[in-house]
Design a protein around this motif. Structure first.
Motif, mmCIF file in Angstrom:
data_model
loop_
_atom_site.group_PDB
_atom_site.id
_atom_site.type_symbol
_atom_site.label_atom_id
_atom_site.label_comp_id
_atom_site.label_asym_id
_atom_site.label_seq_id
_atom_site.Cartn_x
_atom_site.Cartn_y
_atom_site.Cartn_z
ATOM 1 N N LEU A 10 -4.121 43.633 -30.757
ATOM 2 C CA LEU A 10 -4.912 44.777 -31.194
ATOM 3 C C LEU A 10 -4.035 45.772 -31.950
ATOM 4 C CD1 LEU A 10 -7.624 46.186 -31.281
ATOM 5 C CD2 LEU A 10 -7.123 47.158 -29.025
ATOM 6 N N LEU A 62 -10.599 39.628 -27.368
ATOM 7 C CA LEU A 62 -10.769 40.957 -27.943
ATOM 8 C C LEU A 62 -12.179 41.159 -28.478
ATOM 9 C CD1 LEU A 62 -7.316 41.370 -29.709
ATOM 10 C CD2 LEU A 62 -8.145 42.620 -27.702
ATOM 11 N N HIS A 67 -13.362 45.077 -28.346
ATOM 12 C CA HIS A 67 -12.220 45.829 -28.872
ATOM 13 C C HIS A 67 -12.123 45.690 -30.384
ATOM 14 C CE1 HIS A 67 -10.837 46.609 -24.825
ATOM 15 N NE2 HIS A 67 -10.986 45.330 -24.566
#
Length: 79
Positions: A10, A62, A67
């Motif tokens: 990320l 993710l 996210h």
């Protein structure tokens, strides 16, 4: 809860996104047009893990955790 590899992936995406925004700003363009291709993110994630299958699992986690989001081949951090 994010694992260490997911957090790093990320961070890689956020840095790519920040770079895109800065490049647009420097050129006098709208920074809201910033985007990162899935391919560029996958390539940048090689610093985390060379195994493409594992990178795909990190990416999927993710996505599933909201996210990141993907639209038309581009990936965006959601936070």
């Amino acid at each position: 809860k994010m694992g260490n590899q997911q957090r790093r992936a990320l961070e890689v995406l956020q840095e790519l996104y920040r770079t895109q925004r800065q490049n647009l700003e420097d050129a006098g363009h709208d920074t809201n047009a910033a985007r990162v291709t899935m391919e560029d993110w996958q390539e940048a994630m090689q610093t985390i893990c060379e195994d493409r299958g594992y990178r795909n699992r990190i990416r999927r986690a993710l996505l599933d955790g909201d996210h990141v989001r993907v639209e038309n081949g581009f990936v965006y951090p959601t936070a």
